[in-house]
Design an enzyme around this catalytic site. Structure first.
Site, PDB file in Angstrom:
ATOM      1  N   ARG A  99     -17.426 -32.531 -94.031  1.00  0.00           N
ATOM      2  CA  ARG A  99     -16.891 -31.204 -94.523  1.00  0.00           C
ATOM      3  C   ARG A  99     -15.347 -30.832 -93.716  1.00  0.00           C
ATOM      4  NH1 ARG A  99     -17.764 -29.421 -98.442  1.00  0.00           N
ATOM      5  NH2 ARG A  99     -15.690 -29.010 -98.509  1.00  0.00           N
ATOM      6  N   LYS A 134       4.457 -17.148 -93.398  1.00  0.00           N
ATOM      7  CA  LYS A 134       3.008 -16.432 -93.783  1.00  0.00           C
ATOM      8  C   LYS A 134       2.004 -17.561 -94.181  1.00  0.00           C
ATOM      9  CE  LYS A 134       5.492 -12.316 -95.794  1.00  0.00           C
ATOM     10  NZ  LYS A 134       5.701 -11.623 -96.901  1.00  0.00           N
ATOM     11  N   LYS A 166      16.837  -9.380 -89.532  1.00  0.00           N
ATOM     12  CA  LYS A 166      16.059  -8.705 -90.560  1.00  0.00           C
ATOM     13  C   LYS A 166      16.165  -7.114 -90.529  1.00  0.00           C
ATOM     14  CE  LYS A 166      12.284 -10.704 -91.836  1.00  0.00           C
ATOM     15  NZ  LYS A 166      11.002 -11.187 -91.994  1.00  0.00           N
ATOM     16  N   GLU A 200      19.268 -10.719 -93.518  1.00  0.00           N
ATOM     17  CA  GLU A 200      18.571 -10.134 -94.818  1.00  0.00           C
ATOM     18  C   GLU A 200      19.346  -8.950 -95.307  1.00  0.00           C
ATOM     19  OE1 GLU A 200      14.089  -9.679 -94.231  1.00  0.00           O
ATOM     20  OE2 GLU A 200      14.743  -7.798 -94.806  1.00  0.00           O
ATOM     21  N   ASP A 221      16.739  -9.656-100.201  1.00  0.00           N
ATOM     22  CA  ASP A 221      15.452  -9.516-100.008  1.00  0.00           C
ATOM     23  C   ASP A 221      14.940  -8.428-101.041  1.00  0.00           C
ATOM     24  OD1 ASP A 221      12.923  -9.000 -98.962  1.00  0.00           O
ATOM     25  OD2 ASP A 221      13.241  -7.361 -98.010  1.00  0.00           O
TER      26      ASP A 221
END
Lengths: 285, 285, 285, 285, 285, 285
Positions: A99, A134, A166, A200, A221
Site C-alpha cells: 500500500r 502549494k 509579494k 509580484e 499575478d
C-alpha cells in the site's frame, strides 16, 4: 539501483511506520512468515509514472533481500497494463509494503501526469511550466521531483532559496512609508548575491516601476491575458516574466504564446488526481 | 485552544522545516523583525473546511505569542469569502507560516469537501461512507480526520488495527492448498479477540462460503451493482457488507440503496482537489 | 536472518546509545581495537527464551561483520546451560553489545517464561491467556511478542486498536445522564466497523444489560470465581467473555474451567522476574 | 513543578506514542471532548513510590492545562490507599494518559520498593546497596533514579562513565600474553584521570595481585561469604570492596557485615515486581 | 524574548544532551535542588559578541522559569568586563547550562569578531565580505548568522540554494567533450529561474569566455592581485565579481580596492579563535 | 573499514543534511547522474590529520558503492601534498560529499595539530595534555577523539562522567554556611564509587585544606607558575595535580616541569585554526 537521498529514506520510513502500526496482523494470522513470492506493479490507467525508485525503496527498506527489477522509467506516458517493476522475495514483506509503495506511485504519477499535460500544451513556445510551494506537507521534495521528471521546472523549494517580493511585503512596507522601489533596493542590498530579485506585480504600471527599480524577474499575478500580453511585449527578454494565477489546461497555451518565460501552476501539486496503479501477485514460489 | 496530538505536532514541525529551509530570506531582507500585523484566513471557493486547529498550530509553533481567533468550525460548508480565523502578531512569523498553514487547510478541506459530497449523496440510507488506506504518505492521520469531520467514517488506519483478508492472501493460501474457509479459521484462531474478521469476496458464491465459514464482514470488491444487490438481499443484517471499487458520486446512491452497510471510496483521499483558501493581511499594527 | 521491524531497529538503537554513552572506555583502555573472538550466549536458569533475533540485531547494529549463528528458537523451554546463539567477530564490539543483548533477552525471556506457565496451566480448556497494556514503557512491542511466542495472545496494543468501555467511561456517562446502553450504542455508531465492542462489567446484572444492548465482548472485572461461572453459564458462546483482575498461577485453572474465552493477566508483563542468561567468551581468535 | 530532564521528556513522549497509537477511539466514540474531571492516583499495595514527577509529566505533555497536585513524595513507604497525586482537567486527556502514567509509577515503584528492602536490610553497616547495568532497555535513567530515591546508589550508568575490568577483558589479555597487572597498568595509563580503576576478581589471590598492581576498587565476583570475609579483612579501608553475584534479601546482611563497602544487586532492576497503583476518577465537573 | 527558529531549538537540545549526559553529578552531590541564584555573563576579552539569544535559549530550555535579562546586543564591539546578560533562577539549572551557553557564545563571537575585522578593513569600498561553506558541521546556521550580525554577508547556505560551477565540474565536462560555454548554457537551461549563474574562473581569458557565455557572476579563484585588478577593470558593473582564496586581513583591503563586489573568506568560520566569555555567579538568593 | 559509532553516524547525517539542502542543483544541472570518477584527498598545509574514517563515512553514507582507500593514519604529522585517501565512484555523490568531508577533516585536524604541538612541548615530563569541555557544540565526541589521537588525554566528556567541584559550587555552599571540607565530604558520600573527587583550588592554602579533606585530585586554577611549583612540591604523588588556565605553547613546558600530572588547555578545541585539506578530482572514468 541508485541510492535514495537521505530525505527520501526518511520519508519512506515515516510512511512505512504510518501504515504498519505494530505489524500486519492479517498476514501474520494467515501465512507462514517465510513464504516467497513474486509480483508485478502495473499501471491501470494511462499516465506518466513517477516514483519508481521510491516504490523500490519501500520494499527494500522492509527487507533488503527483496529483488526489484525496474521495467520502465519515470517521466514517460504509459498505457494501462504496462508493467513498472517486478518484485521477488518474502511475501509478507511485499504485502506489508504494497500500500505504501502504491500510495507513493499513485500520488507522484498524478503530479507527473498533470504536469506532462501542461508541458505538452505549451510545446514549441518559450514558456516553462513551473510548480509552486502549494505542495502536500511533507512530500514537497518528491512532488517537485515528479514535476521535473515530467518536463516541468521548479520554482522555489522553500523560503530560503529564492527572493520573491509579494503583495503582503509591499503592503507592509507601504504602511511604513516605503514603496516598491525601496523593496527592490533593500532586497538587492541584503539578499545573497546568487539570487535574482523577483517581485509580484498586478498591473503594467507596477511592472514598469519594478523594472525601472532593477527587478530581475516579475511575477504577473492574476493579470488578464491581454495585460500579460502587453507586459510581455514591453519587457520580454529584458527581465524574466512569470504568469501566475488560475491558469488551466484550457488557457495555458494562450498564456505561453503571450511571450512569458514561465507559467506557474499550483494545481500541478495541489489538485492532481491519482493515477491508478496496482500490484499483481503471482503464486508463492 | 485544545492541544494538538503529539503526532500532529510532529507533522506541523516537519512541514515548517520543509518550507522554511534556513529562513525566509525575502522577509528578512525587507522588513523589520518586530513588525506586528493582523490577517484573516478566508475560504475562496465553496467547500467544507477541515484543519483549522492545524493551521492555528502552525503559527503558534513559530511564535507562541501569535493570537489566533477561530471564527468557523471544521466540517461545515462555507461560502467563498467566509473568514476561518483571524491572526494577530509578529508579521515575519505570520508570513513564515502562511504557506504551510494554507497547504494543510487546502488539502484537508479538499478531502472534507469530497467526503461531504459522498455523505450527502447517501443521506437517508443505512450506508456509511468510509475511507481507505490510499492516503498521502505522512498525512494519513489528518486526512482520516478530514473524512470524519465531514461525516464519513474511517476504515483501518493501518495494517495493525483491523483484519482484512484480501485476494492476495487467498491466492497465497490456495497455492499452499488452503481455501477461504481455512483463511477465516486461521484469522479467528490467531487474531486479537477485539477484531472482526473481514474478507474480500468477488462473487456471490464466495460471499456464501465466507459467511458460512464465519466471516463477520464482507468487502464486495468491484462487484456489479446487480451482484451487490443480490449479496445484500441475501446477507444484509447478518454480516457487515462493504461495497468497494470504482464507486463515484454518480453511482454511490445506487450502491447505498442496495442495502450495504459501508461504501469505501479511495478517491476521498487520493484524488480530492484542493479547496482555495487564502490569507489576507491587513496593514501592520 | 530475517529483518527486524523498523520499530525494533529503533528500540535497539536507543538501548545501545543508553549503554554506550560516549564509548566503552574500559575496553578502549585495555584491548587492541581489531581483536577477533567468539562466544556463546547461554541460558543459566530454566526458562522460555524470547528475543534471540533482537539480541542478534544488537551485535549486528554495532558491527555488521559480526556473525551470529542462532542455535535455539524463541518460545521453547530451555534447560540451564543450553546455548542460544554463537557469536564470532570483533571483540570490542561484542563486549560493547553484551549487556544490551542480555538485558533484552533476560527481560523478554522473563515475560515468555511466566506466560508459558500460565498457558500450560490452562491447557485443554478453551481459554486464551492474554496480556494487558501494563507493559514497560517503550518495550510494549517486544513484550507483547514475548507473550505470543510463549503461546499467549495479545489484548489491545494501544488505545487505537480496540474498543474497551471501562468503568471510568461509564461513570462519566452516568454523570451526563447516560447509561451502559447508551455507551454501547454510541460505540457501535461511532467506532470503526472492524472493531468489536467490549465492555467492562462488574456484576451479572451489568453483564445482562450489556449483552442485551449488543456488546460483542465482556470484560468481567474482579468478579468472584462463582460469579464468573454464573456469567459464563449464561453467556458462553453468545459473546466473548474475558476474566480479568488478580488472577494468579494458582487460580488461573479454575478461571479457565469456568468457561470464559479469555483470561487477561497484567503480571505477564509487569511482574515477570528475569531469566538468567549470560555470554561466555572464548579466547581471542 | 520542577522541569523534567530532556531525556525524561523524550521517554514520556515515546511511551505516550506507544500507548496512544492514532488516538483513544473508545473515549472519542463515547464522550464529549471538553468534559472536565478530577481524579486521584492511589497506592493499592504497600510500597515505596517513585516517579510521581514522571506521572505528572505524562498528563501535562498531553494537555498542559491539566492541574496536578502532588500529595506525596518519592522514596517513602506508603500504605495501601494513600493518595499520590490529584489530577484535574480535561477528562479525555486524563484517560489517554492514565495507563502510561500508571505503568511508569508501577515499574519505578517496584524498583524503589525492592531497593528499600535491601537498604533496610543493611542498615547500620558501612555497605551501600548499588544497582547494575541490568536495567530495562530504554528506562535506565529512571530505574537508576528509583534506586537512588530509595536509598541505594548507582554503579556505572553506561560503559563510558566508569572503568571496570572484567573476566572477559582478562581472558582476552591473557590470550595476548598479558596478565592482570598489565590490565591495571594499561587502564591507569589510558583512562581519564577522574576515574578509579575497578577490577573483577574471583579469588583472594587475584585480589592480592590486583591491590598490589594498584587497583582502586575490587569487584568480588560470586565469592563465597567466607572468602568475601577474608578479602575484606585483608583490604578493607585500603581499596573499595564490592560484593556481587546472587546476593538476596536473605544473604545481604551477612555480606554487609563482612565489611565490604558496596553490594551490587542486579535484581533491583531486572526482577522487581510492580507495585499496584491506580487512578480513581471522580464524577465529571 | 523573540522565539528561536526550530533548527536553533534543535541545535540547543543536542548541545545540552551532549554536555549533560545523565545529569550533573557534581551539583547533585553537593547542592540542594531548589537553590536560587543569579549571575552575569561577561565578555573577558574584547570582541564582537554573537549568540546572546542562543545562550538565553540554553538556560530556558533547561528551566523555563529562569529569567534572562539581555544587557547587550549581538554585533557590536564590547570591551572586557561588559555584561551581556543577567540570569536569575534555579542554580543547579544555571550550572547545568553554563558550559553549553558559553561554548555557543565563545564560538559565535569568535566568528563575529573576525568578520567584523574584515568588514572594517574594507570599509568605504564597494566590496562585501562573504563567508563560505567551510563551517563547523552542524553549526552552519549559527555561524552564518554570526557573519551577518557582524556586517558580513552569506554565500550559499548549502548546495541547493545557489548555482556555482567549479573547476571540478568543468574538468568533468571537459572529459565529456564539453567546455565552459556548455556548462553555462546547461546551467541556464536547467537551473531554477531565481538563481544567478556563478562560475569559478582562474584566468582573465576564462573570465572573458564566461562573461561571453552569459555568466551572471564570476568567482576569481586564487588569482594574483594584479590579475584580479585586470578582470575587475574589464567587467566591473557588468557581472558580479567575487575574489576568493587565501585573502587575509593584510591583503583584503587591496582586494577590495581592485573593484570586486565580493570577497569570500573561509577563515571567518574555519579558523576564528574563540572570544573569552564567562559566567559570574553571585551568592544564592 | 571499521564501523563508525552510532553517534558519529548521526553527526555525519546531520552534516550532510545541512550541506545538501534539497540537492546539489549545480551538479544536477550540469552532469549526467551516472558519471564515475576518482579523486585524492590531500593535505595542503603541514599538520596532524584526524578524522579520516569520518570523511570516508561521509562519502559512503551518500553512496555505499563509493570505494575509499585510506592512505594515511590519523594522528601523525603529514607534509603538504601527502595523500590521505583515494576515492572512486559516482562523481555527483563525491561532489555532494566533498565539502562536508573536508569540513570534518579540516576542523578535527586543526584540533589534532594544536594538541600535538602541546604534547611535543611537554615531552619527557610526567604531564599529560588534557582537553576541556570548551568544545564546539555538537562535535565534542569527535573533537575529543582528535585530542586523543594526537597524544592528548580527555578530561570529562560531560557533567555526568566526573566529579569536579568548582568555585561556583564552593560559593554556593559558603552562602549556605558550608565550606570546602563539607563539599568534599558530600561528594564522597553521594558520588558514584568509581569517580575520583577533584576540586578547583586557587591558592596553596586551599590546596592544603582540600588534600586534608580527602580530595583525590586538585585543579590549580589560574595559579602563578611559582604557586603551581609550590603546590606540586608539597603534593606531587599524593594527589593528582592539574594546572589550568591560560597556558600557552610558550608557557606549557614550564608548567609541565613544575611537576603537575595534568595540564588542561581549552584552546585545543576552542581556538585551533583549521588545517588546509583539499580534494583533487581526476578525469571521469
Amino acid at each position: 539501483m541508485k541510492p535514495l537521498s537521505l530525505e527520501v529514506e526518511r520519508i519512506i520510513e515515516r510512511a512505512l511506520e504510518e501504515d504498519l502500526g505494530h505489524g500486519d496482523i492479517t498476514t501474520q494470522s494467515l501465512l507462514p512468515p517465510n513464504l516467497q513470492s513474486q509480483g508485478i506493479i502495473l499501471v491501470e490507467s494511462r499516465g506518466v509514472v513517477a516514483g519508481i525508485d521510491v516504490a523500490a525503496g519501500v520494499f527494500q527498506r522492509l527487507d533488503s533481500s527483496i529483488r526489484v527489477d525496474i521495467l520502465s522509467n519515470d517521466g514517460i506516458w504509459l498505457e494501462p497494463g504496462t508493467p513498472i517493476c517486478r518484485l521477488e522475495g518474502n511475501l509478507p514483506a511485499i504485502l506489508a509494503g504494497e500500500r505504501v509503495a502504491l500510495n507513493f506511485l499513485q500520488r507522484l504519477s498524478g503530479v507527473a501526469t498533470l504536469t506532462a499535460r501542461f508541458v505538452e500544451a505549451v510545446e514549441g513556445t518559450r514558456a516553462r511550466i513551473v510548480d509552486t510551494r502549494k505542495t502536500t506537507p511533507g512530500l514537497r521534495l518528491l512532488e517537485k521531483y515528479a514535476v521535473r521528471v515530467a518536463g516541468g521546472f521548479n520554482h522555489r523549494f522553500n523560503l530560503s532559496d529564492g527572493i520573491l517580493i509579494k503583495d503582503n511585503h509591499l503592503a507592509a512596507l507601504q504602511a511604513l512609508g516605503a514603496g516598491l522601489e525601496a523593496a527592490i533596493a533593500n532586497a538587492r542590498r541584503n539578499a545573497p548575491h546568487g539570487m535574482r530579485i523577483q517581485i509580484e506585480v498586478e498591473t503594467q504600471v507596477q511592472a514598469r516601476k519594478a523594472v525601472a527599480a532593477g527587478a530581475d524577474a516579475l511575477l504577473l499575478d492574476n493579470m488578464s491575458p491581454a495585460e500579460v500580453c502587453r507586459v510581455a511585449d514591453e519587457f520580454s527578454g529584458r527581465v524574466i516574466l512569470e504568469a501566475s494565477g488560475g491558469i488551466t489546461l484550457e488557457t495555458v497555451r494562450a498564456a505561453a504564446e503571450s511571450g512569458v518565460d514561465i507559467i506557474s501552476v499550483g494545481a500541478l501539486t495541489h489538485s492532481a488526481p491519482a493515477v491508478d496503479i496496482s500490484l499483481d501477485l503471482g503464486a508463492p514460489l
